[in-house]
Design a protein around this motif. Structure first.
Motif, short mmCIF file in Angstrom:
data_model
loop_
_atom_site.label_atom_id
_atom_site.label_comp_id
_atom_site.label_asym_id
_atom_site.label_seq_id
_atom_site.Cartn_x
_atom_site.Cartn_y
_atom_site.Cartn_z
N MET A 1 1.07 -1.17 -0.15
CA MET A 1 0.08 0.22 -0.18
C MET A 1 1.08 1.65 0.15
O MET A 1 1.72 1.44 0.43
CB MET A 1 -1.05 0.14 1.25
N VAL A 2 0.73 2.42 -0.78
CA VAL A 2 1.45 3.07 -0.89
C VAL A 2 1.50 3.97 0.85
O VAL A 2 0.45 3.41 1.21
CB VAL A 2 0.41 4.14 -1.85
N SER A 3 2.28 4.96 1.43
CA SER A 3 2.14 5.56 2.40
C SER A 3 1.07 6.64 2.09
O SER A 3 0.38 7.05 1.11
CB SER A 3 3.43 6.47 2.72
N GLN A 4 0.59 6.56 3.77
CA GLN A 4 -0.45 7.77 3.79
C GLN A 4 -0.31 9.09 3.92
O GLN A 4 -1.62 9.81 4.33
CB GLN A 4 -0.92 7.10 5.62
N THR A 5 0.96 9.59 3.29
CA THR A 5 1.00 10.83 3.78
C THR A 5 1.17 10.86 1.90
O THR A 5 1.64 12.03 1.25
CB THR A 5 2.86 11.16 3.52
N THR A 6 0.72 9.65 1.19
CA THR A 6 0.51 10.48 -0.09
C THR A 6 -0.11 10.82 -0.13
O THR A 6 -1.05 11.16 -0.05
CB THR A 6 0.32 8.83 -0.79
N ARG A 7 0.15 12.40 -1.29
CA ARG A 7 -1.03 13.36 -1.28
C ARG A 7 -1.57 12.97 -2.72
O ARG A 7 -0.68 12.95 -3.90
CB ARG A 7 0.00 14.78 -1.15
N ILE A 8 -2.96 12.90 -2.98
CA ILE A 8 -4.08 13.09 -3.99
C ILE A 8 -4.54 14.57 -3.95
O ILE A 8 -5.43 14.59 -3.64
CB ILE A 8 -4.87 11.98 -4.48
N ALA A 9 -4.23 14.41 -5.29
CA ALA A 9 -5.87 15.91 -5.51
C ALA A 9 -6.62 15.52 -7.00
O ALA A 9 -6.47 15.26 -7.60
CB ALA A 9 -4.58 17.20 -6.29
N VAL A 10 -7.91 16.04 -6.47
CA VAL A 10 -8.93 15.54 -7.33
C VAL A 10 -9.55 16.90 -7.64
O VAL A 10 -9.98 18.02 -7.08
CB VAL A 10 -10.26 15.06 -5.66
N ILE A 11 -9.71 16.70 -8.81
CA ILE A 11 -10.25 18.17 -9.74
C ILE A 11 -11.09 17.95 -9.83
O ILE A 11 -11.53 17.57 -10.46
CB ILE A 11 -9.54 18.52 -10.75
N VAL A 32 -6.06 13.15 0.88
CA VAL A 32 -7.14 14.24 -0.31
C VAL A 32 -7.15 15.73 -0.23
O VAL A 32 -8.09 15.42 -0.09
CB VAL A 32 -8.01 12.82 -1.12
N THR A 33 -7.02 16.34 -1.38
CA THR A 33 -7.51 17.57 -1.94
C THR A 33 -8.25 17.64 -2.71
O THR A 33 -7.71 17.40 -4.03
CB THR A 33 -6.55 18.64 -1.58
N VAL A 34 -9.77 17.67 -2.52
CA VAL A 34 -10.37 18.66 -3.53
C VAL A 34 -10.44 19.71 -3.48
O VAL A 34 -10.90 20.62 -3.39
CB VAL A 34 -12.04 17.94 -3.13
N PHE A 35 -10.39 20.21 -4.93
CA PHE A 35 -10.69 21.67 -5.90
C PHE A 35 -11.62 21.91 -6.43
O PHE A 35 -11.78 21.09 -7.36
CB PHE A 35 -8.94 21.58 -6.43
N GLU A 36 -12.63 22.58 -5.63
CA GLU A 36 -13.58 23.21 -6.93
C GLU A 36 -13.45 24.20 -7.54
O GLU A 36 -13.84 25.47 -6.34
CB GLU A 36 -14.62 22.72 -6.29
N ARG A 37 -14.01 24.47 -8.74
CA ARG A 37 -13.74 26.04 -9.71
C ARG A 37 -15.02 27.39 -8.48
O ARG A 37 -14.88 27.76 -8.39
CB ARG A 37 -14.29 25.93 -10.61
N ALA A 38 -15.81 26.58 -8.30
CA ALA A 38 -17.06 27.52 -7.68
C ALA A 38 -16.62 27.68 -6.41
O ALA A 38 -15.99 27.09 -5.76
CB ALA A 38 -18.40 26.26 -7.83
#
Length: 404
Positions: A1-11, A32-38
């Protein structure tokens, strides 16, 4: 499993992006970080069906009961009718095991349910993506507001106009169906007490009208498909006059029950129906696509959101199996290889379903249309509703391991 510090951006903070955030957090156990344009999370005020195949995913993620409480399970199977209300066939509304049944959801309610399952500190609003690129130091993202960041991977859930899609070398042209839909909701208390709490579709004169319950039966969603070139002349959607919708279904050639429903419509908006041809790839290195960014489809099988939910489970399952950040590109390639064929079939199937509803092409022969609708009911149950995204991904993982 990837490390729990792995950072994923959801656009993208729509239904697909939020489900992806939940799945990646709970299944792959990454940050996970979610980026929303609105400036706020939200959706248009219309309905969506959460089908059994997506419910199976939401059940695994621990979200299904919340969805059920906010939605409406019909009181029986749906019906396809001709313009005068004569039954053509009933509609599939549950899986073969009768474990999951269609849930009608008000889109803003589904967004609210999903958003409550995501840590609010990980959602960034007002972030319109302008560029994304994979470099040796990670995946660099830049937003219109000047914010820049670097992640181990990026998931593009940014819809039909996806910016992320260009980063994987895919530039499909939108394809207009020749149809637009009027959409909206009706207060159920204004309908007759004996109004069926089920999904109904009326089909006739190259048009169709659908309605089904939402919010524990307090609202009814409606969708009316009509031929039009309006979306080719400017915006793809906008407010509409109720009178123009009523005119599309006026006259004695339509069921009086439908006219009764339409008298209770106070407001509506129109929406052009576009999709694109299946892509040839969904990922490149540590960048992958999900939902409409990967497979925009017409709404006639009610599978757009449901396929994004399936994508989320498959993506998280493959990412969980990666043992390091260096293996993320391979995890994304495996995800792509498993998901692309299914969604391509459903993209074409949704076009075909629209042609049936509106008696186009070979379905101008109504006997053929009706026969295909009856056969399609059983196919939809077995091939669409019975699908288990988690099991399919796990079986594929085992095959990949044997090959390796």
């Amino acid at each position: 499993m990837v490390s729990q510090t792995t950072r994923i951006a959801v656009i993208g903070g729509g239904m697909g992006g939020l489900t992806a955030a939940i799945a990646l957090t709970r299944i792959a156990e990454v940050q996970v970080t979610v980026f929303e344009r609105a400036s706020k999370l939200g959706e248009v005020g219309a309905g969506v069906t959460v089908a059994p195949n997506a419910q199976r995913v939401l059940d695994t993620l621990g979200v299904l009961e919340q969805v059920k409480r906010a939605g409406a399970v019909p009181e029986g199977h749906g019906v396809y009718q001709d313009a005068m209300g004569r039954l053509v066939t009933d509609a599939a509304w549950e899986d073969s095991a009768k474990q999951y049944r269609n849930i009608g959801m008000y889109r803003p309610d589904l967004i609210d349910v999903l958003a409550r399952e995501v840590n609010p500190e990980t959602i960034r609003l007002g972030h319109k993506l302008v560029s994304v690129s994979a470099q040796d130091s990670g995946v660099h993202v830049e937003f219109e507001n000047g914010v820049r960041d670097v992640f181990d991977a990026v998931v593009g859930a940014d819809g039909i106009h996806s910016v992320v899609r260009g980063a994987v070398g895919q530039f499909p042209d939108p394809v207009y169906s020749g149809y637009m839909v009027y959409r909206g909701v009706v207060d159920a208390s204004r309908l007759p007490e004996d109004w069926p709490r089920i999904s109904q579709v009326w089909m006739g004169n190259k048009r169709h009208f659908m309605c089904y319950p939402l919010q524990q039966g307090k609202l009814f969603n409606f969708v009316a498909g009509v031929p039009s070139d309006r979306p080719l002349q400017g915006p793809w959607s906008g407010p509409a006059e109720v009178g123009e919708l009523a005119a599309e279904f006026a006259g004695d050639g339509w069921d009086q029950s439908l006219h009764r429903f339409m008298r209770e419509i106070d407001e509506t908006f129109w929406w052009g129906l576009f999709d694109h041809e299946p892509l040839t790839n969904w990922s490149k290195g540590p960048i992958a696509l999900l939902g409409d960014a990967a497979h925009t489809m017409l709404p006639h099988q009610g599978q757009g959101v449901n396929q994004a939910i399936e994508d989320s489970m498959a993506l998280a399952t493959f990412l969980r199996a990666a043992e390091s950040v260096a293996e993320i590109p391979e995890a994304f390639r495996r995800y792509t290889s498993v998901r692309m064929q299914r969604t391509a079939i459903l993209q074409h199937g949704s076009r075909r379903a629209g042609a049936m509803f509106d008696a186009q092409y070979e379905f101008a022969d109504l006997k053929k249309r009706d026969a295909d609708l009856r056969v399609g009911r059983d196919f939809r149950r077995s091939a669409v509703f019975d699908y288990d995204a988690k099991k399919v991904a796990e079986r594929a993982l085992n095959r990949f391991r044997r090959i390796a």
